[in-house]
Motif scaffolding. Structure first.
Motif, PDB file in Angstrom:
ATOM      1  N   GLU A 145       2.194  16.685  25.763  1.00 52.73           N
ATOM      2  CA  GLU A 145       2.563  16.420  27.164  1.00 52.73           C
ATOM      3  C   GLU A 145       1.415  15.736  27.910  1.00 52.73           C
ATOM      4  OE1 GLU A 145       3.642  20.298  28.623  1.00 52.73           O
ATOM      5  OE2 GLU A 145       5.463  20.387  27.402  1.00 52.73           O
ATOM      6  N   LEU A 146       0.181  16.202  27.646  1.00 51.23           N
ATOM      7  CA  LEU A 146      -0.987  15.583  28.290  1.00 51.23           C
ATOM      8  C   LEU A 146      -1.133  14.118  27.866  1.00 51.23           C
ATOM      9  CD1 LEU A 146      -3.707  18.405  28.092  1.00 51.23           C
ATOM     10  CD2 LEU A 146      -2.905  17.319  30.198  1.00 51.23           C
ATOM     11  N   ALA A 147      -0.846  13.832  26.598  1.00 52.52           N
ATOM     12  CA  ALA A 147      -0.952  12.452  26.110  1.00 52.52           C
ATOM     13  C   ALA A 147      -0.001  11.532  26.876  1.00 52.52           C
ATOM     14  CB  ALA A 147      -0.654  12.405  24.607  1.00 52.52           C
ATOM     15  N   GLU A 148       1.218  12.013  27.141  1.00 53.34           N
ATOM     16  CA  GLU A 148       2.189  11.237  27.929  1.00 53.34           C
ATOM     17  C   GLU A 148       1.687  11.026  29.358  1.00 53.34           C
ATOM     18  OE1 GLU A 148       5.079   9.742  26.923  1.00 53.34           O
ATOM     19  OE2 GLU A 148       4.264  10.277  24.969  1.00 53.34           O
ATOM     20  N   GLN A 149       1.142  12.109  29.907  1.00 49.85           N
ATOM     21  CA  GLN A 149       0.613  12.062  31.285  1.00 49.85           C
ATOM     22  C   GLN A 149      -0.539  11.053  31.395  1.00 49.85           C
ATOM     23  OE1 GLN A 149      -0.448  16.024  32.557  1.00 49.85           O
ATOM     24  NE2 GLN A 149      -1.061  15.329  34.577  1.00 49.85           N
ATOM     25  N   VAL A 150      -1.444  11.107  30.401  1.00 54.47           N
ATOM     26  CA  VAL A 150      -2.612  10.212  30.397  1.00 54.47           C
ATOM     27  C   VAL A 150      -2.165   8.757  30.289  1.00 54.47           C
ATOM     28  CG1 VAL A 150      -4.617   9.489  29.019  1.00 54.47           C
ATOM     29  CG2 VAL A 150      -4.297  11.906  29.578  1.00 54.47           C
ATOM     30  N   LYS A 151      -1.160   8.517  29.440  1.00 52.44           N
ATOM     31  CA  LYS A 151      -0.648   7.156  29.270  1.00 52.44           C
ATOM     32  C   LYS A 151      -0.134   6.609  30.604  1.00 52.44           C
ATOM     33  CE  LYS A 151       1.467   6.748  25.255  1.00 52.44           C
ATOM     34  NZ  LYS A 151       2.634   6.829  24.331  1.00 52.44           N
ATOM     35  N   ALA A 152       0.617   7.439  31.320  1.00 51.21           N
ATOM     36  CA  ALA A 152       1.175   7.023  32.616  1.00 51.21           C
ATOM     37  C   ALA A 152       0.066   6.817  33.647  1.00 51.21           C
ATOM     38  CB  ALA A 152       2.163   8.080  33.109  1.00 51.21           C
ATOM     39  N   GLN A 183      -3.084   6.111  33.097  1.00 52.60           N
ATOM     40  CA  GLN A 183      -3.907   4.952  32.739  1.00 52.60           C
ATOM     41  C   GLN A 183      -3.230   3.651  33.189  1.00 52.60           C
ATOM     42  OE1 GLN A 183      -5.029   4.863  28.621  1.00 52.60           O
ATOM     43  NE2 GLN A 183      -6.480   3.192  28.914  1.00 52.60           N
ATOM     44  N   LYS A 184      -1.912   3.606  33.007  1.00 53.03           N
ATOM     45  CA  LYS A 184      -1.146   2.431  33.430  1.00 53.03           C
ATOM     46  C   LYS A 184      -1.266   2.251  34.951  1.00 53.03           C
ATOM     47  CE  LYS A 184       2.576   1.705  30.924  1.00 53.03           C
ATOM     48  NZ  LYS A 184       3.977   1.894  30.460  1.00 53.03           N
ATOM     49  N   GLN A 185      -1.233   3.384  35.652  1.00 49.97           N
ATOM     50  CA  GLN A 185      -1.254   3.385  37.110  1.00 49.97           C
ATOM     51  C   GLN A 185      -2.633   3.039  37.683  1.00 49.97           C
ATOM     52  OE1 GLN A 185       0.434   7.105  38.285  1.00 49.97           O
ATOM     53  NE2 GLN A 185       0.429   6.612  40.445  1.00 49.97           N
ATOM     54  N   GLN A 202      -9.353  12.536  21.644  1.00 51.44           N
ATOM     55  CA  GLN A 202      -8.731  11.375  21.000  1.00 51.44           C
ATOM     56  C   GLN A 202      -7.202  11.528  20.969  1.00 51.44           C
ATOM     57  OE1 GLN A 202     -10.736  10.886  17.302  1.00 51.44           O
ATOM     58  NE2 GLN A 202     -10.365   8.691  17.211  1.00 51.44           N
ATOM     59  N   THR A 203      -6.752  12.744  20.651  1.00 49.40           N
ATOM     60  CA  THR A 203      -5.318  13.033  20.536  1.00 49.40           C
ATOM     61  C   THR A 203      -4.582  12.729  21.837  1.00 49.40           C
ATOM     62  OG1 THR A 203      -5.793  14.785  18.959  1.00 49.40           O
ATOM     63  CG2 THR A 203      -3.635  14.855  19.973  1.00 49.40           C
ATOM     64  N   VAL A 204      -5.196  13.081  22.982  1.00 48.11           N
ATOM     65  CA  VAL A 204      -4.481  12.903  24.255  1.00 48.11           C
ATOM     66  C   VAL A 204      -4.876  11.623  24.996  1.00 48.11           C
ATOM     67  CG1 VAL A 204      -4.175  15.393  24.503  1.00 48.11           C
ATOM     68  CG2 VAL A 204      -6.037  14.280  25.716  1.00 48.11           C
ATOM     69  N   GLY A 205      -5.847  10.876  24.447  1.00 45.62           N
ATOM     70  CA  GLY A 205      -6.219   9.602  25.067  1.00 45.62           C
ATOM     71  C   GLY A 205      -7.310   9.707  26.120  1.00 45.62           C
ATOM     72  N   ILE A 206      -8.051  10.816  26.101  1.00 47.68           N
ATOM     73  CA  ILE A 206      -9.203  10.961  27.008  1.00 47.68           C
ATOM     74  C   ILE A 206     -10.416  10.287  26.369  1.00 47.68           C
ATOM     75  CG2 ILE A 206     -10.845  12.657  27.956  1.00 47.68           C
ATOM     76  CD1 ILE A 206      -8.473  14.575  28.318  1.00 47.68           C
TER      77      ILE A 206
END
Length: 289
Positions: free
Chosen positions: A20-27, A29-31, A61-65
């Motif tokens: 869930e955090l990985a999805e949040q981070v992706k959004a 980062q886009k923003q 790494q897993t969540v994109g931090i």
């Protein structure tokens, strides 16, 4: 009792939360044009610390931090570390800072933790954040206690009105978990090494938190039938063949037929600690916008 305790699976919950955090981070980062950043400072070559840091970096790494980890030689001075923390406090790419404990003996860990800006205190141990916890104000919460509360919530274990006993009074776990349980309307007793007749206290607990770091401290006769037992202890033991394994503070096989819920070690609270560190970093990042 015929039934055995349901295991509180921290590992499975941690994996789901990290997804869930990985999805949040992706959004995010886009923003906002950048990913959240976490800096883990490690000094010296304590093998347990090195394993923890690797684990944290893998999780980032897993969540994109973005990981800004720095490994310092054992002889690094207090002044050098304070300067590093000052730089990270002023680095806009860094949202969370963590000093991996324990530190070599010549360093003052409390003074270093106090140098971290409260809003970047990924471990939730700065006096400002502990004060916010006591006052029930929003802020960064200590990772292990926050992970315990999240695990209880996941299994719909309502602590309101229940008797909770916390064995251990460290600033890392015992005191903050007592505050979080109190905030959730439990009646809380804190026991420790000077508490006389520990089993008289623990036998009353609907929710028992063991956070001392002593193998098999909590035995079957110390546990109330049908209670929730959360084992925060991590102890490395070596068997006769020289193989080592991790065990908690609770005599797992003896307590399992008595408790209603029980956390395994490993696979219980430990996995949640790292996940709450990631959660804190993302929370700090999102507070900036």
């Amino acid at each position: 009792m015929s039934s055995i305790a349901q295991l509180l699976d921290g590992k499975a919950l941690a994996q789901r939360m990290q997804a869930e955090l990985a999805e949040q981070v992706k959004a995010l980062q886009k923003q906002h044009g950048r990913a959240p950043g976490l800096a883990v400072l490690m000094v010296g070559d304590n093998p347990a610390s090195a394993a923890y840091v690797r684990n944290k970096e893998r999780a980032c790494q897993t969540v994109g931090i973005v990981s800004f980890g720095t490994h310092f030689p054992a002889e690094t001075t207090q002044a050098e570390l304070e300067q590093t923390i000052w730089n990270l406090n002023h680095d806009d790419r860094v949202d969370g800072i963590l000093v991996q404990l324990p530190l070599p003996d010549h360093l003052d860990s409390v003074a270093l933790l106090n140098q971290i800006h409260p809003d970047k205190d990924a471990d939730g141990l700065h006096p400002t954040n502990l004060g916010r916890l006591v006052r029930g104000e929003p802020g960064l919460r200590s990772c292990t206690p926050a992970g315990v509360m999240r695990l209880l919530a996941e299994y719909k274990i309502d602590v309101s009105g229940r008797q909770a006993v916390v064995v251990g009074r460290s600033i890392l776990v015992g005191k903050p978990i007592a505050m979080l349980l109190l905030e959730a309307d439990a009646t809380v007793t804190i026991a420790h090494s000077r508490s006389p007749d520990l089993s008289a206290l623990t036998c009353r607990a609907d929710i028992l938190i063991a956070a001392v770091g002593r193998q098999n401290l909590i035995t079957a006769e110390m546990v109330k039938p049908g209670s929730v037992v959360v084992d925060v202890g991590i102890n490395r033991v070596t068997d006769g063949t020289g193989k080592s394994r991790l065990v908690g503070d609770v005599d797992f096989s003896a307590v399992q037929p008595i408790a209603a819920y029980l956390t395994p070690v490993p696979g219980g609270v430990g996995a949640m600690t790292v996940t709450m560190l990631l959660h804190n970093t993302v929370w700090s990042y999102s507070q900036k916008f």
